[in-house]
Motif scaffolding. Structure first.
Motif, PDB file in Angstrom:
ATOM      1  N   SER A 265       0.855  -1.185   0.000  1.00  0.00           N
ATOM      2  CA  SER A 265       0.000   0.000   0.000  1.00  0.00           C
ATOM      3  C   SER A 265       0.888   1.231   0.000  1.00  0.00           C
ATOM      4  N   GLY A 266       0.571   2.193  -0.854  1.00  0.00           N
ATOM      5  CA  GLY A 266       1.399   3.393  -0.858  1.00  0.00           C
ATOM      6  C   GLY A 266       1.023   4.376  -1.941  1.00  0.00           C
ATOM      7  N   THR A 267       1.813   5.429  -2.029  1.00  0.00           N
ATOM      8  CA  THR A 267       1.625   6.448  -3.051  1.00  0.00           C
ATOM      9  C   THR A 267       2.213   5.964  -4.375  1.00  0.00           C
ATOM     10  N   LEU A 268       1.966   6.739  -5.409  1.00  0.00           N
ATOM     11  CA  LEU A 268       2.548   6.452  -6.724  1.00  0.00           C
ATOM     12  C   LEU A 268       4.057   6.291  -6.614  1.00  0.00           C
ATOM     13  N   GLU A 269       4.687   7.216  -5.904  1.00  0.00           N
ATOM     14  CA  GLU A 269       6.148   7.189  -5.761  1.00  0.00           C
ATOM     15  C   GLU A 269       6.611   5.919  -5.044  1.00  0.00           C
ATOM     16  N   GLN A 270       5.936   5.554  -3.968  1.00  0.00           N
ATOM     17  CA  GLN A 270       6.339   4.380  -3.186  1.00  0.00           C
ATOM     18  C   GLN A 270       6.201   3.082  -3.970  1.00  0.00           C
ATOM     19  N   LEU A 271       5.099   2.935  -4.688  1.00  0.00           N
ATOM     20  CA  LEU A 271       4.855   1.688  -5.413  1.00  0.00           C
ATOM     21  C   LEU A 271       5.765   1.536  -6.629  1.00  0.00           C
ATOM     22  N   LEU A 272       6.030   2.635  -7.304  1.00  0.00           N
ATOM     23  CA  LEU A 272       6.838   2.540  -8.521  1.00  0.00           C
ATOM     24  C   LEU A 272       8.335   2.530  -8.242  1.00  0.00           C
ATOM     25  N   PHE A 273       8.755   3.295  -7.253  1.00  0.00           N
ATOM     26  CA  PHE A 273      10.191   3.435  -7.039  1.00  0.00           C
ATOM     27  C   PHE A 273      10.716   2.646  -5.836  1.00  0.00           C
ATOM     28  N   ASN A 274       9.789   2.150  -5.020  1.00  0.00           N
ATOM     29  CA  ASN A 274      10.197   1.328  -3.879  1.00  0.00           C
ATOM     30  C   ASN A 274       9.314   0.092  -3.739  1.00  0.00           C
ATOM     31  N   PRO A 275       9.223  -0.715  -4.780  1.00  0.00           N
ATOM     32  CA  PRO A 275       8.397  -1.923  -4.685  1.00  0.00           C
ATOM     33  C   PRO A 275       8.964  -2.878  -3.644  1.00  0.00           C
ATOM     34  N   LYS A 276       8.064  -3.490  -2.846  1.00  0.00           N
ATOM     35  CA  LYS A 276       8.512  -4.354  -1.762  1.00  0.00           C
ATOM     36  C   LYS A 276       8.727  -5.806  -2.190  1.00  0.00           C
ATOM     37  N   SER A 277       8.287  -6.142  -3.410  1.00  0.00           N
ATOM     38  CA  SER A 277       8.448  -7.522  -3.854  1.00  0.00           C
ATOM     39  C   SER A 277       8.496  -7.583  -5.372  1.00  0.00           C
ATOM     40  N   LYS A 278       8.907  -8.732  -5.867  1.00  0.00           N
ATOM     41  CA  LYS A 278       8.945  -8.965  -7.310  1.00  0.00           C
ATOM     42  C   LYS A 278       7.543  -8.894  -7.902  1.00  0.00           C
ATOM     43  N   PHE A 279       6.559  -9.350  -7.124  1.00  0.00           N
ATOM     44  CA  PHE A 279       5.176  -9.303  -7.610  1.00  0.00           C
ATOM     45  C   PHE A 279       4.753  -7.866  -7.912  1.00  0.00           C
ATOM     46  N   VAL A 280       5.059  -6.937  -7.000  1.00  0.00           N
ATOM     47  CA  VAL A 280       4.707  -5.525  -7.199  1.00  0.00           C
ATOM     48  C   VAL A 280       5.386  -4.995  -8.458  1.00  0.00           C
ATOM     49  N   GLU A 281       6.653  -5.311  -8.586  1.00  0.00           N
ATOM     50  CA  GLU A 281       7.438  -4.851  -9.732  1.00  0.00           C
ATOM     51  C   GLU A 281       6.855  -5.376 -11.043  1.00  0.00           C
TER      52      GLU A 281
ATOM     53  N   ILE B  37       7.132  -2.165 -13.900  1.00  0.00           N
ATOM     54  CA  ILE B  37       7.884  -0.990 -13.455  1.00  0.00           C
ATOM     55  C   ILE B  37       9.017  -0.591 -14.404  1.00  0.00           C
ATOM     56  N   LYS B  38       9.749  -1.562 -14.909  1.00  0.00           N
ATOM     57  CA  LYS B  38      10.871  -1.196 -15.781  1.00  0.00           C
ATOM     58  C   LYS B  38      10.380  -0.465 -17.026  1.00  0.00           C
ATOM     59  N   ASP B  39       9.318  -0.976 -17.650  1.00  0.00           N
ATOM     60  CA  ASP B  39       8.769  -0.324 -18.842  1.00  0.00           C
ATOM     61  C   ASP B  39       8.187   1.047 -18.498  1.00  0.00           C
ATOM     62  N   PHE B  40       7.520   1.113 -17.329  1.00  0.00           N
ATOM     63  CA  PHE B  40       6.885   2.360 -16.942  1.00  0.00           C
ATOM     64  C   PHE B  40       7.920   3.439 -16.650  1.00  0.00           C
ATOM     65  N   ILE B  41       8.991   3.057 -15.976  1.00  0.00           N
ATOM     66  CA  ILE B  41      10.045   4.033 -15.690  1.00  0.00           C
ATOM     67  C   ILE B  41      10.713   4.494 -16.989  1.00  0.00           C
TER      68      ILE B  41
ATOM     69  N   ASN C  68      -2.337  13.697 -15.777  1.00  0.00           N
ATOM     70  CA  ASN C  68      -2.086  13.725 -17.223  1.00  0.00           C
ATOM     71  C   ASN C  68      -1.332  12.492 -17.709  1.00  0.00           C
ATOM     72  N   ILE C  69      -0.723  11.776 -16.771  1.00  0.00           N
ATOM     73  CA  ILE C  69       0.092  10.613 -17.159  1.00  0.00           C
ATOM     74  C   ILE C  69      -0.812   9.499 -17.642  1.00  0.00           C
ATOM     75  N   SER C  70      -0.540   9.001 -18.844  1.00  0.00           N
ATOM     76  CA  SER C  70      -1.324   7.915 -19.416  1.00  0.00           C
ATOM     77  C   SER C  70      -0.375   6.871 -19.982  1.00  0.00           C
ATOM     78  N   TYR C  71      -0.430   5.667 -19.400  1.00  0.00           N
ATOM     79  CA  TYR C  71       0.508   4.637 -19.815  1.00  0.00           C
ATOM     80  C   TYR C  71      -0.203   3.304 -19.957  1.00  0.00           C
ATOM     81  N   ASN C  72      -0.043   2.666 -21.110  1.00  0.00           N
ATOM     82  CA  ASN C  72      -0.584   1.339 -21.341  1.00  0.00           C
ATOM     83  C   ASN C  72       0.535   0.372 -21.630  1.00  0.00           C
ATOM     84  N   LYS C  73       0.590  -0.710 -20.825  1.00  0.00           N
ATOM     85  CA  LYS C  73       1.674  -1.682 -20.996  1.00  0.00           C
ATOM     86  C   LYS C  73       1.508  -2.401 -22.324  1.00  0.00           C
TER      87      LYS C  73
END
Length: 316
Positions: free
Chosen positions: A220-236, A241-245, A311-316
């Motif tokens: 659970s977290g903010t956009l910044e926490q989930l994208l830049f500090n994922p707690k597990s491989k599942f979150v990533e 995350i790599k594509d999104f970054i 404004n951010i719009s991202y589709n994997k």
């Protein structure tokens, strides 16, 4: 912010014995906009339904305003919680006005109070009073959703539960409804729990996003926490995350900003950024300055647009 809802060791299983929620411990503060995201069957909707006792936990405790949920009068509890679902569920034989004030009928409000509230709410959700005499069959999907939100607000609830409310409308209508709901949240300060399966929607809408899997809260977290500090491989993996970054690192603010028009009023307090900076830089500025919007300037220092996280719009 003060604590409003608390889950303590909450477990729920299906009749076949499959666990749908596994020892959930989670707190929601008053005024928060929480988005729940995860694959189908992960427990999002079940968690939502526990809040207004549509279902009961097998074990554990749920507290609302410090009071154990089973000690609440169930009718009083449900009337104090707004509920919006994907298919809206408007009463087809009632006008829009009658649908909106239905909860006020149950509370025995007088006719003048109901008329005043209906007019106030129909405008609040971006429709005018002429819609009040219409029937649901005369409305578009997006208009029905707006009426559904108005109905959920009629009892002035502190908590609003939303189960994929915009999932059945087209993308353009959906974005408009999202923006309208964010505006309402800012104006009214209600606590919203919003179920979605859409990553972009989850990040756009939520103060905090909760990722669930197999009945567990993974992070659970903010956009910044989930994208830049994922707690597990599942979150990533889930958020790609790599594509999104990479997307954030390569895309400029100019590509996603909202262009200015002649009627836009610009606050002199807005921070200014160059149109060619990357999204990842703009996000950092927003997070560090606690700003909601940035004023985008071209190379000649002309004001050309407004940028925000929505404004951010991202589709994997």
């Amino acid at each position: 912010m003060s604590e409003l809802i608390r889950f303590e060791n909450v477990t729920k299983s299906y009749e076949n014995g499959k666990t749908i929620l596994n020892n959930i411990n989670f707190t929601i503060n008053s005024g928060e906009f929480i988005t729940l995201i995860g694959k189908s069957g992960c427990g999002k909707t079940t968690l939502l339904k526990l809040v207004n006792r549509l279902i009961k936990p097998d074990s554990g405790n749920i507290f609302i305003e410090g009071k154990e949920i089973k000690n609440w009068d169930i009718i009083k509890l449900r009337r104090s919680i707004g509920y919006v679902v994907q298919q809206v569920g408007l009463f087809s034989h009632m006008t829009v006005e009658e649908n909106i004030v239905y909860i006020l009928d149950l509370k025995k409000n007088n006719l003048l109070e109901k008329k005043k509230k209906a007019n106030e709410l129909i405008n609040l959700v971006g429709l005018d009073e002429s819609y009040l005499i219409k029937y649901p069959r005369e409305l578009s999907g997006g208009q029905k959703q707006r009426v559904g939100v108005a109905r959920a607000l009629a009892g002035n609830p502190e908590i609003i539960l939303m189960d994929e409310p915009f999932g059945a409308v087209d993308d353009i209508t959906r974005r408009g409804l999202q923006d309208e709901l964010l505006k309402l949240h800012k104006e009214l300060g209600k606590t919203i729990i919003f179920v979605t399966h859409d990553i972009e929607e989850a990040f756009k809408m939520g103060d905090r996003t909760v990722l669930m899997n197999d009945g567990n809260i993974i992070q659970s977290g903010t956009l910044e926490q989930l994208l830049f500090n994922p707690k597990s491989k599942f979150v990533e993996t889930f958020f790609g995350i790599k594509d999104f970054i990479a997307y954030l690192s390569l895309t400029t603010v100019k590509e996603v900003m909202k262009p200015l028009n002649n009627i836009d009023k610009i606050s002199p307090r807005l921070l200014k950024v160059n149109s060619n900076i990357k999204l990842i830089q703009a996000i950092k500025i927003i997070l560090e300055s606690n700003s909601e919007n940035l004023l985008v300037m071209d190379s000649s220092e002309k004001e050309i647009g407004i940028f925000s996280l929505s404004n951010i719009s991202y589709n994997k």
